[in-house]
Design a protein around this motif. Sequence first.
Motif, PDB file in Angstrom:
ATOM      1  N   GLY A   8       3.950  -1.081   5.557  1.00  0.00           N
ATOM      2  CA  GLY A   8       3.076   0.040   5.268  1.00  0.00           C
ATOM      3  C   GLY A   8       1.618  -0.217   5.611  1.00  0.00           C
ATOM      4  O   GLY A   8       0.747   0.594   5.280  1.00  0.00           O
ATOM      5  N   GLY A   9       1.331  -1.338   6.298  1.00  0.00           N
ATOM      6  CA  GLY A   9      -0.056  -1.684   6.569  1.00  0.00           C
ATOM      7  C   GLY A   9      -0.799  -2.113   5.328  1.00  0.00           C
ATOM      8  O   GLY A   9      -2.041  -2.224   5.332  1.00  0.00           O
ATOM      9  N   VAL A  10      -0.053  -2.371   4.247  1.00  0.00           N
ATOM     10  CA  VAL A  10      -0.658  -2.730   2.971  1.00  0.00           C
ATOM     11  C   VAL A  10      -1.453  -4.027   3.113  1.00  0.00           C
ATOM     12  O   VAL A  10      -0.905  -5.063   3.472  1.00  0.00           O
ATOM     13  N   ARG A  26      21.795  -3.880   4.001  1.00  0.00           N
ATOM     14  CA  ARG A  26      21.381  -2.827   4.933  1.00  0.00           C
ATOM     15  C   ARG A  26      19.981  -2.319   4.643  1.00  0.00           C
ATOM     16  O   ARG A  26      19.244  -1.942   5.556  1.00  0.00           O
ATOM     17  N   ASN A  27      19.598  -2.300   3.379  1.00  0.00           N
ATOM     18  CA  ASN A  27      18.327  -1.689   2.987  1.00  0.00           C
ATOM     19  C   ASN A  27      17.292  -2.714   2.529  1.00  0.00           C
ATOM     20  O   ASN A  27      16.315  -2.351   1.863  1.00  0.00           O
ATOM     21  N   ARG A  28      17.476  -3.969   2.913  1.00  0.00           N
ATOM     22  CA  ARG A  28      16.571  -5.003   2.414  1.00  0.00           C
ATOM     23  C   ARG A  28      15.132  -4.802   2.901  1.00  0.00           C
ATOM     24  O   ARG A  28      14.184  -5.044   2.148  1.00  0.00           O
ATOM     25  N   MET A  29      14.957  -4.341   4.158  1.00  0.00           N
ATOM     26  CA  MET A  29      13.612  -4.130   4.665  1.00  0.00           C
ATOM     27  C   MET A  29      12.930  -2.966   3.938  1.00  0.00           C
ATOM     28  O   MET A  29      11.741  -3.037   3.614  1.00  0.00           O
ATOM     29  N   MET A  30      13.699  -1.904   3.660  1.00  0.00           N
ATOM     30  CA  MET A  30      13.144  -0.779   2.921  1.00  0.00           C
ATOM     31  C   MET A  30      12.756  -1.199   1.505  1.00  0.00           C
ATOM     32  O   MET A  30      11.688  -0.818   1.000  1.00  0.00           O
ATOM     33  N   LEU A  31      13.606  -2.007   0.887  1.00  0.00           N
ATOM     34  CA  LEU A  31      13.323  -2.475  -0.470  1.00  0.00           C
ATOM     35  C   LEU A  31      12.108  -3.390  -0.487  1.00  0.00           C
ATOM     36  O   LEU A  31      11.293  -3.328  -1.420  1.00  0.00           O
ATOM     37  N   LEU A  32      11.980  -4.242   0.550  1.00  0.00           N
ATOM     38  CA  LEU A  32      10.806  -5.113   0.641  1.00  0.00           C
ATOM     39  C   LEU A  32       9.537  -4.278   0.791  1.00  0.00           C
ATOM     40  O   LEU A  32       8.521  -4.536   0.126  1.00  0.00           O
ATOM     41  N   THR A  33       9.595  -3.269   1.656  1.00  0.00           N
ATOM     42  CA  THR A  33       8.439  -2.393   1.847  1.00  0.00           C
ATOM     43  C   THR A  33       8.065  -1.690   0.555  1.00  0.00           C
ATOM     44  O   THR A  33       6.888  -1.628   0.184  1.00  0.00           O
ATOM     45  N   LEU A  34       9.061  -1.160  -0.147  1.00  0.00           N
ATOM     46  CA  LEU A  34       8.805  -0.467  -1.410  1.00  0.00           C
ATOM     47  C   LEU A  34       8.193  -1.402  -2.440  1.00  0.00           C
ATOM     48  O   LEU A  34       7.239  -1.031  -3.144  1.00  0.00           O
ATOM     49  N   ALA A  35       8.705  -2.637  -2.507  1.00  0.00           N
ATOM     50  CA  ALA A  35       8.175  -3.608  -3.465  1.00  0.00           C
ATOM     51  C   ALA A  35       6.714  -3.953  -3.150  1.00  0.00           C
ATOM     52  O   ALA A  35       5.878  -4.044  -4.055  1.00  0.00           O
ATOM     53  N   VAL A  36       6.403  -4.122  -1.862  1.00  0.00           N
ATOM     54  CA  VAL A  36       5.026  -4.445  -1.472  1.00  0.00           C
ATOM     55  C   VAL A  36       4.088  -3.288  -1.786  1.00  0.00           C
ATOM     56  O   VAL A  36       2.973  -3.487  -2.290  1.00  0.00           O
ATOM     57  N   ALA A  90      -0.187  -0.959  -5.043  1.00  0.00           N
ATOM     58  CA  ALA A  90      -0.708   0.099  -5.902  1.00  0.00           C
ATOM     59  C   ALA A  90      -1.108  -0.448  -7.270  1.00  0.00           C
ATOM     60  O   ALA A  90      -2.145  -0.063  -7.830  1.00  0.00           O
ATOM     61  N   ALA A  91      -0.293  -1.366  -7.809  1.00  0.00           N
ATOM     62  CA  ALA A  91      -0.614  -1.980  -9.100  1.00  0.00           C
ATOM     63  C   ALA A  91      -1.879  -2.839  -9.007  1.00  0.00           C
ATOM     64  O   ALA A  91      -2.713  -2.835  -9.922  1.00  0.00           O
ATOM     65  N   PHE A  92      -2.026  -3.554  -7.884  1.00  0.00           N
ATOM     66  CA  PHE A  92      -3.226  -4.381  -7.699  1.00  0.00           C
ATOM     67  C   PHE A  92      -4.478  -3.514  -7.648  1.00  0.00           C
ATOM     68  O   PHE A  92      -5.512  -3.841  -8.257  1.00  0.00           O
ATOM     69  N   ILE A  93      -4.422  -2.388  -6.919  1.00  0.00           N
ATOM     70  CA  ILE A  93      -5.578  -1.494  -6.822  1.00  0.00           C
ATOM     71  C   ILE A  93      -5.937  -0.931  -8.198  1.00  0.00           C
ATOM     72  O   ILE A  93      -7.114  -0.858  -8.570  1.00  0.00           O
ATOM     73  N   VAL A 138       4.460  -0.919  -4.084  1.00  0.00           N
ATOM     74  CA  VAL A 138       4.292  -0.817  -5.531  1.00  0.00           C
ATOM     75  C   VAL A 138       3.349  -1.906  -6.037  1.00  0.00           C
ATOM     76  O   VAL A 138       2.459  -1.646  -6.870  1.00  0.00           O
ATOM     77  N   ALA A 139       3.518  -3.134  -5.536  1.00  0.00           N
ATOM     78  CA  ALA A 139       2.634  -4.226  -5.940  1.00  0.00           C
ATOM     79  C   ALA A 139       1.194  -3.954  -5.518  1.00  0.00           C
ATOM     80  O   ALA A 139       0.240  -4.232  -6.258  1.00  0.00           O
TER      81      ALA A 139
END
Length: 341
Positions: free
Chosen positions: A283-285, A37-47, A52-55, A49-50
């Motif tokens: 998130g437009g990331v 149910r929350n796979r899209m939210m988890l994908l968005t959160l992972a992207v 933010a770490a890259f920046i 976070v990644a």
Amino acid sequence: MPDETSEKSGLKPPLAFGCPNYMKTPMVASRQNWFIRNRMMLLTLAVVVAYAAFIEWFWGWSSILAQWSKVGALPILTALALLTGTYFLRTWRIYDYFPKETTGRFTSLFRVTQVHNLLNIMMPFRTGETSFPVLMRSEFGIPLARGTSALFVMRLLDLHALLTAAGVGLALASPYRALSWIAWAIFLLLPVVGFASRRPLIRLAARTLPKKAQGLVHELERGLPVDISAFARAWLATVVNWLVKVVVLAWALGLMNVTPLSASFGGALGGELSSVLPVHAPGGVGTYPAGITAGAMAFGASSAKAAIENLAQASINAHLLIVVSALTGTAIGLLVGRKRA
């Protein structure tokens, strides 16, 4: 040995606990359902976070946010207030689009539009768009086909407004000024031509589609503006909304030393165009800053190393400004909706 009772009754004995086909426990099944149910939210959160770490690894957040400290609090708050203000104009466009269903319920509609806007920003590949007809049906009883049709028309108007604004810059830079402005004027009037020809197109669809689709065609027709006056109001609201948003973003980029003025204008257009096209990261990331960078370069930004690095950092900050304004709008929508309830 096998159970004789089981053999006589024709039932198979339970599988051994260690068997790989053993039935999943309710807890395991529940966890799997939650992840599905929350796979899209988890994908968005992972992207996010990644990203933010890259920046942090490439520039460092202290370097990115240092641009804002140079700009000052007042311009940032002004830009944030103006961007948030455009959400009220968007809500009014929908309020005027569905007067019968939404009259007297502006705060509820504002909450719906802000939730839809936030989902649209955070979900990848425009999947957040599907929330609009669903929310409009659950909140105002508007059929899915009608809500989808209205959203499609409004998105076409959004895209047209942005492309028209970009066309101004292209016409100014073109060596064939007269021909460019004629082409721009023709493109400007395309929505009027499309609205004027809607009835012949709908009649053609009604004749060619099977009978089972007649109800869908009817709902799609109901999703269009009721008359030329309603269309003109929707078109004007669209133009004003995007004009304010692009000007504010161009101003913010200019404050962060994105020069010349045409480059900051092109950067604002590029970022917003990336947000309405189908290819849109969670998130437009990445895609939103890339759109700003491409637009600024196309409209005359310097290709020097220092200028490009400054542009890259400014594009990230402009993206953060958009995300913060969306979160602010959603917070306001939930707050006024709660008070209304």
